[in-house]
Design a protein around this motif. Sequence first.
Motif, short mmCIF file in Angstrom:
data_model
loop_
_atom_site.label_atom_id
_atom_site.label_comp_id
_atom_site.label_asym_id
_atom_site.label_seq_id
_atom_site.Cartn_x
_atom_site.Cartn_y
_atom_site.Cartn_z
N ILE A 151 -6.82 10.92 -5.63
CA ILE A 151 -6.94 10.61 -4.20
C ILE A 151 -7.34 11.86 -3.44
N GLY A 170 -11.03 4.39 -7.60
CA GLY A 170 -10.11 3.31 -7.95
C GLY A 170 -9.81 3.17 -9.41
N MET A 197 -5.13 -2.77 -9.54
CA MET A 197 -4.73 -1.74 -8.58
C MET A 197 -4.67 -0.40 -9.30
N ASN A 240 -1.88 4.28 -6.93
CA ASN A 240 -1.33 4.26 -5.58
C ASN A 240 -1.23 2.83 -5.04
N ASP A 241 -1.39 1.86 -5.95
CA ASP A 241 -1.36 0.43 -5.59
C ASP A 241 -2.50 0.05 -4.65
N ASN A 242 -3.56 0.82 -4.64
CA ASN A 242 -4.74 0.45 -3.86
C ASN A 242 -5.54 -0.60 -4.62
N THR A 243 -5.82 -1.72 -3.96
CA THR A 243 -6.68 -2.74 -4.55
C THR A 243 -8.14 -2.34 -4.34
N HIS A 291 -8.85 -1.99 -0.70
CA HIS A 291 -8.44 -0.69 -0.18
C HIS A 291 -9.51 0.36 -0.47
N MET A 292 -10.02 0.34 -1.70
CA MET A 292 -11.02 1.33 -2.10
C MET A 292 -12.30 1.19 -1.28
N ASN A 339 -0.32 -1.02 -0.25
CA ASN A 339 -0.31 0.05 -1.24
C ASN A 339 1.01 0.81 -1.13
N PRO A 390 -5.51 -3.15 3.66
CA PRO A 390 -6.85 -2.61 3.92
C PRO A 390 -7.14 -2.42 5.41
N LEU A 422 -5.09 0.49 6.69
CA LEU A 422 -5.64 1.70 6.07
C LEU A 422 -6.88 2.17 6.82
#
Length: 515
Positions: free
Chosen positions: A88, A95, A124, A127-130, A133-134, A179, A185, A188
């Motif tokens: 990150i 991702g 994910m 950081n649990d970003n889907t 999110h990315m 996340n 999203p 974010l």
Amino acid sequence: AVGECPIHMLFLYGTEAHLDIARDLLVRFPLIATQIYNKPNYYGENILHLAIVKREANMVDWLLSHASLEPYKDELLRARATGDFFKIGQPSYYGETPLGFACCTNQWNMVEILLKHGADMDSMDNNDNTVLHMLVICNLPDMYAKFKARWIERQAAKDKKKTIKSEKSELPKLWNRLNKDGLTPLTLAANSGRVKMLSALLQERAVLQWSYGNVSCLLHPLDQLDVGYYENEKNKNIFTLIIKGKHWHITHRMLCMTGQTIVLAGAVLKGAREIGEMCSMGFRNYVNTAGTIFLENLASIFCLGIFVVQILRLTKLSEYESLVLAFTSLVGWGYIFFFTMPFRFTGPFVIMIYKMLFNDVLRFCIIHTIFLAGFSQAFFILFNENGFGGFLSSIKQCFLGLLGEFDLDYYIKGRHPLASVTLLICHIVVITILLLNLLIAMMGDTYADVKKSAAKLWHLERARIALEIENGMSSSERKSDVNKYWVDVKGERYLQVEQVADDRSNLKEGKAEDD
């Protein structure tokens, strides 16, 4: 290292000849398709990641469809590039998964290929970003809209296949998932300051209520916009994130650093002045300053405390740093009393506090300490308590008795209840009734004495302050025109005072009272 294995080097070069060699090797030795980078910088990256970054769509399709690589297809699709290069905050934070790489590099054709071969749209990263999110992080609103539409399409197909008895998934919709920072999203986009992305997401959520010509009425859902969308994440809404976003944290950090710098600079300057005053007066005279002017000397203790705090901070001794800083802050606020001394409204009151603390309360504490030690030891012996901890417990019980908080049952249930209760009564009579009332009487007398001569004592303390300030000056500073308070008459210095008849009569009356 760039290209830990021959297969990696072939994909990195990426020419048609190199890719042909790679195909031949993969057919002969299919297991090498699962080889990843093992060094920390690019850890986890495989040939599928490389092919996606190189935009080799045909090669990606071949890797996932060739019969010899079928046993390794799932492993290729689930591989995660978690090296430092993909962390990150890095430019290549895509991702981790191949699907994330394809989306973040804005290759929808590559996404179609991966989805055709079973890529997980709900994947994910650490950081649990889907993927959504990315796409927000990469600021790709068009790709976001396409991916979301495809997810809805797939979800609808899955729902049709479900039987009546099957349990419905409890997972929220992809665009509502949090996340590890507690951000969807949408939030974010607000938190990271992606204006273009945020505008697109808000517009996408809007519901058209009616339109008339070029006039439209839109409804914007309030979920994730106002406070209270998630019970445990009440502050993770757009308005809060925009107002208290990263810019606020940066500003807050800068303000803290500025404040610390000002305090440290002030401590250095004031400390240097106090040292100069100490040298000119002598250490003994500096310490033995009479009257409430000693409050000015608290500045030296405050400066010393600030220096000690800085040393402890540099040596990472945070526990002791907090302890020293607590007492230093108390001394610093006590120093404020010095600046209230010159004023008639607050000066006499400070004098009263000073005299009560250093005369009445000090004498009370000395006498009370003797009684406290005596009664504590007596109770310690009667209750047969062992060790220093037992003695401290006995002191605590006696001190609480001073405040009127004691448990009579505790003394009755002891080994010697009669003696214990008798001593308790004596303790209450001597300490609570006698000494406390004596302290109140002494403080009352002190208040009356100070009030009677408040004006004179106030003028005395003002004179001491002026003398203290003058002692802190060099001879050149005292002789400067700015600090001049006298008049020169025939080469002699005189203090000029304007006086009227009423003042003289008052002075005479005051002199008679003093006599």
